[in-house]
Design an enzyme around this catalytic site. Structure first.
Site, PDB file in Angstrom:
ATOM      1  N   PRO A  41    -100.634 100.294 -75.128  1.00  0.00           N
ATOM      2  CA  PRO A  41    -100.232 101.350 -76.065  1.00  0.00           C
ATOM      3  C   PRO A  41    -101.206 101.373 -77.244  1.00  0.00           C
ATOM      4  O   PRO A  41    -101.531 100.322 -77.780  1.00  0.00           O
ATOM      5  CB  PRO A  41     -98.839 100.901 -76.526  1.00  0.00           C
ATOM      6  N   MET A  42    -101.686 102.565 -77.608  1.00  0.00           N
ATOM      7  CA  MET A  42    -102.596 102.664 -78.757  1.00  0.00           C
ATOM      8  C   MET A  42    -102.264 103.908 -79.561  1.00  0.00           C
ATOM      9  O   MET A  42    -102.404 105.033 -79.071  1.00  0.00           O
ATOM     10  CB  MET A  42    -104.052 102.700 -78.270  1.00  0.00           C
ATOM     11  N   GLN A  57     -93.203 103.216 -75.558  1.00  0.00           N
ATOM     12  CA  GLN A  57     -93.094 102.119 -76.520  1.00  0.00           C
ATOM     13  C   GLN A  57     -92.461 102.603 -77.821  1.00  0.00           C
ATOM     14  O   GLN A  57     -92.849 103.642 -78.364  1.00  0.00           O
ATOM     15  CB  GLN A  57     -94.446 101.500 -76.839  1.00  0.00           C
ATOM     16  N   CYS A  63     -97.206  94.933 -83.870  1.00  0.00           N
ATOM     17  CA  CYS A  63     -98.015  95.700 -84.824  1.00  0.00           C
ATOM     18  C   CYS A  63     -97.900  95.091 -86.232  1.00  0.00           C
ATOM     19  O   CYS A  63     -96.803  94.902 -86.737  1.00  0.00           O
ATOM     20  CB  CYS A  63     -97.567  97.160 -84.836  1.00  0.00           C
ATOM     21  N   ASN A  91    -102.712  90.189 -72.530  1.00  0.00           N
ATOM     22  CA  ASN A  91    -103.452  91.226 -73.266  1.00  0.00           C
ATOM     23  C   ASN A  91    -104.301  90.591 -74.377  1.00  0.00           C
ATOM     24  O   ASN A  91    -103.908  89.603 -74.967  1.00  0.00           O
ATOM     25  CB  ASN A  91    -102.452  92.227 -73.879  1.00  0.00           C
ATOM     26  N   GLY A  92    -105.433  91.234 -74.638  1.00  0.00           N
ATOM     27  CA  GLY A  92    -106.261  90.848 -75.776  1.00  0.00           C
ATOM     28  C   GLY A  92    -107.648  90.396 -75.367  1.00  0.00           C
ATOM     29  O   GLY A  92    -107.805  89.379 -74.699  1.00  0.00           O
ATOM     30  N   ARG A 141    -108.813  98.579 -75.865  1.00  0.00           N
ATOM     31  CA  ARG A 141    -110.012  99.224 -76.403  1.00  0.00           C
ATOM     32  C   ARG A 141    -111.048  99.572 -75.345  1.00  0.00           C
ATOM     33  O   ARG A 141    -111.722 100.597 -75.467  1.00  0.00           O
ATOM     34  CB  ARG A 141    -110.622  98.333 -77.495  1.00  0.00           C
TER      35      ARG A 141
HETATM   36  C1  FMN Z   1    -106.418 102.225 -82.013  1.00  0.00           C
HETATM   37  C2  FMN Z   1    -105.402 101.231 -81.590  1.00  0.00           C
HETATM   38  C3  FMN Z   1    -104.058 101.527 -81.712  1.00  0.00           C
HETATM   39  C4  FMN Z   1    -103.080 100.599 -81.294  1.00  0.00           C
HETATM   40  N1  FMN Z   1    -101.761 100.958 -81.331  1.00  0.00           N
HETATM   41  C5  FMN Z   1    -100.833 100.133 -80.779  1.00  0.00           C
HETATM   42  C6  FMN Z   1     -99.486 100.547 -80.600  1.00  0.00           C
HETATM   43  O1  FMN Z   1     -99.108 101.687 -80.890  1.00  0.00           O
HETATM   44  N2  FMN Z   1     -98.612  99.639 -80.071  1.00  0.00           N
HETATM   45  C7  FMN Z   1     -99.007  98.365 -79.695  1.00  0.00           C
HETATM   46  O2  FMN Z   1     -98.174  97.586 -79.205  1.00  0.00           O
HETATM   47  N3  FMN Z   1    -100.274  97.984 -79.823  1.00  0.00           N
HETATM   48  C8  FMN Z   1    -101.192  98.823 -80.324  1.00  0.00           C
HETATM   49  N4  FMN Z   1    -102.504  98.452 -80.358  1.00  0.00           N
HETATM   50  C9  FMN Z   1    -102.884  97.124 -79.826  1.00  0.00           C
HETATM   51  C10 FMN Z   1    -103.220  97.224 -78.343  1.00  0.00           C
HETATM   52  O3  FMN Z   1    -102.090  97.614 -77.594  1.00  0.00           O
HETATM   53  C11 FMN Z   1    -103.718  95.870 -77.822  1.00  0.00           C
HETATM   54  O4  FMN Z   1    -102.688  94.939 -77.959  1.00  0.00           O
HETATM   55  C12 FMN Z   1    -104.956  95.373 -78.558  1.00  0.00           C
HETATM   56  O5  FMN Z   1    -105.903  96.403 -78.749  1.00  0.00           O
HETATM   57  C13 FMN Z   1    -105.600  94.202 -77.805  1.00  0.00           C
HETATM   58  O6  FMN Z   1    -106.039  94.610 -76.523  1.00  0.00           O
HETATM   59  P1  FMN Z   1    -107.605  94.939 -76.231  1.00  0.00           P
HETATM   60  O7  FMN Z   1    -108.364  93.728 -76.731  1.00  0.00           O
HETATM   61  O8  FMN Z   1    -107.688  95.114 -74.765  1.00  0.00           O
HETATM   62  O9  FMN Z   1    -107.962  96.158 -77.009  1.00  0.00           O
HETATM   63  C14 FMN Z   1    -103.480  99.343 -80.780  1.00  0.00           C
HETATM   64  C15 FMN Z   1    -104.839  99.067 -80.645  1.00  0.00           C
HETATM   65  C16 FMN Z   1    -105.797  99.995 -81.025  1.00  0.00           C
HETATM   66  C17 FMN Z   1    -107.261  99.674 -80.833  1.00  0.00           C
END
Ligand code: FMN
Length: 324
Positions: A13-14, A66, A96, A206-207, A229
């Site tokens: 979710p982003m 979410q 968050c 995740n991460g 990302r």
């Molecule tokens: C622009 C952006 C917005 C995000 N918004 C949310 C969100 O709405 N809910 C959530 O649980 N995580 C949110 N995240 C976190 C991501 O879901 C994820 O946990 C985090 O980016 C780590 O994963 P990655 O390293 O693959 O990017 C957001 C991340 C980014 C980059």
């Protein structure tokens, strides 16, 4: 009835990105990835007049909605709305770290109160939809496995089946949400350990997963992976997922991806901002080198709402840069 669904490969979710439009594009590119909405505050979900635009799910299943919130009655209502909109899962955001979210008493700060999170999860539970959680490893600068295990132990009492773990702590003051995605160190080991301790729960890692090869290799040890990302910056990576992760035959993917996507967004022009409609595709310009000329041309066309010219230009871009 809850369906059997694979969560082996999830798109995170982003906020501001995983809109209904992005999810349409992601689904065109991959049949099997499990998708997420952006986080929607329960109050917006229940009261917003533009709910339709925020959570529309045009059969892009499998998909989770979410939510962010901690008021029990609101969470119960949110779960019913998710069912009405044909979501497969409702997911509670306990990861968050933003100040605004802390003010509303939801997101990562809820990790301080495991009993409240347990009550929230129970409020979301319903026999028509899966209720899941997305959390961090803990709060603050120090990693503490005992804290994480005690937290999960409390939540496990709800009978929860799916937990998505952003495998780093959240630091609630002094660093930004962006910093909170890079500064606290990752610990995949905590996720490995918790998975062995609670074998009835599926933990999705995740991460910081940097590419599909890494995702594939992590799947040897973890039940599922969630990527954020990487997909935001280049959604076209998804076209490899069905083949590489789900071992499906190579799907023929060509300029029809762009055509299909534009077919979906064109009727929405005028009802929704052109930027929001195009942003899932435009993020590609940040990850593909030498795309400045395209970017500025598209900006000009966007001002004049010249959607057909934008479509043609994107088709040219995608084939020139070998994305399809
Ligand atoms: C622009 C952006 C917005 C995000 N918004 C949310 C969100 O709405 N809910 C959530 O649980 N995580 C949110 N995240 C976190 C991501 O879901 C994820 O946990 C985090 O980016 C780590 O994963 P990655 O390293 O693959 O990017 C957001 C991340 C980014 C980059």
């Amino acid at each position: 009835m809850k369906k059997e669904i694979s969560r082996k490969f999830c798109v995170a979710p982003m906020m501001g990105y995983t809109t209904p439009y992005a999810r349409k594009l992601y689904r065109i590119l991959s049949n099997n990835s499990f998708l997420f909405s952006e986080m929607i505050a329960t109050k917006s979900l229940i009261y917003s007049k533009s709910r339709e635009n925020i959570i529309d799910n045009d059969f892009n299943n499998p998909v989770a909605l979410q939510v962010g919130g901690s008021e029990i009655e609101d969470l119960r209502k949110a779960s019913k709305i998710a069912i009405d909109y044909n979501y497969d899962e409702i997911n509670l955001n306990v990861g968050c770290p933003s100040k605004a979210v802390q003010k509303g008493s939801f997101g990562a700060c809820l990790m301080r109160d495991k009993i409240l999170v347990r009550n929230c999860m129970e409020a979301l539970q319903n026999d028509k939809i899966e209720a899941s959680l997305k959390c961090r490893l803990g709060l603050g600068k120090e990693l503490n496995y005992e804290f994480f295990e005690e937290f999960i132990d409390e939540i496990s009492k709800t009978g929860i089946k799916f937990i998505y773990v952003h495998a780093r702590n959240a630091i609630l003051s002094g660093i930004s949400p962006q910093g909170n995605r890079t500064i606290p160190p990752l610990s995949y080991d905590f996720v490995k350990k918790i998975k062995n301790k609670f074998p009835n729960i599926t933990f999705i890692l995740n991460g910081g997963i940097k590419n599909l090869d890494e995702a594939e290799s992590l799947l040897k040890e973890f039940d599922g992976v969630m990527l954020g990302r990487l997909i935001k910056n280049n959604p076209f990576i998804l076209k490899e997922v069905d083949k590489k992760i789900f071992k499906e035959k190579n799907k023929l993917i060509d300029e029809s991806i762009i055509n299909n996507y534009f077919e979906y967004i064109k009727p929405k022009l005028g009802l929704e901002s052109i930027f929001r409609l195009l942003s899932p595709l435009l993020s590609i310009f940040f990850s593909v080198p030498h795309s400045k000329t395209y970017r500025s041309k598209i900006n000009d066309y966007m001002k004049d709402q010249k959607i057909n010219l934008i479509e043609d230009l994107l088709i040219k871009f995608v084939s020139e840069k070998n994305l399809s």
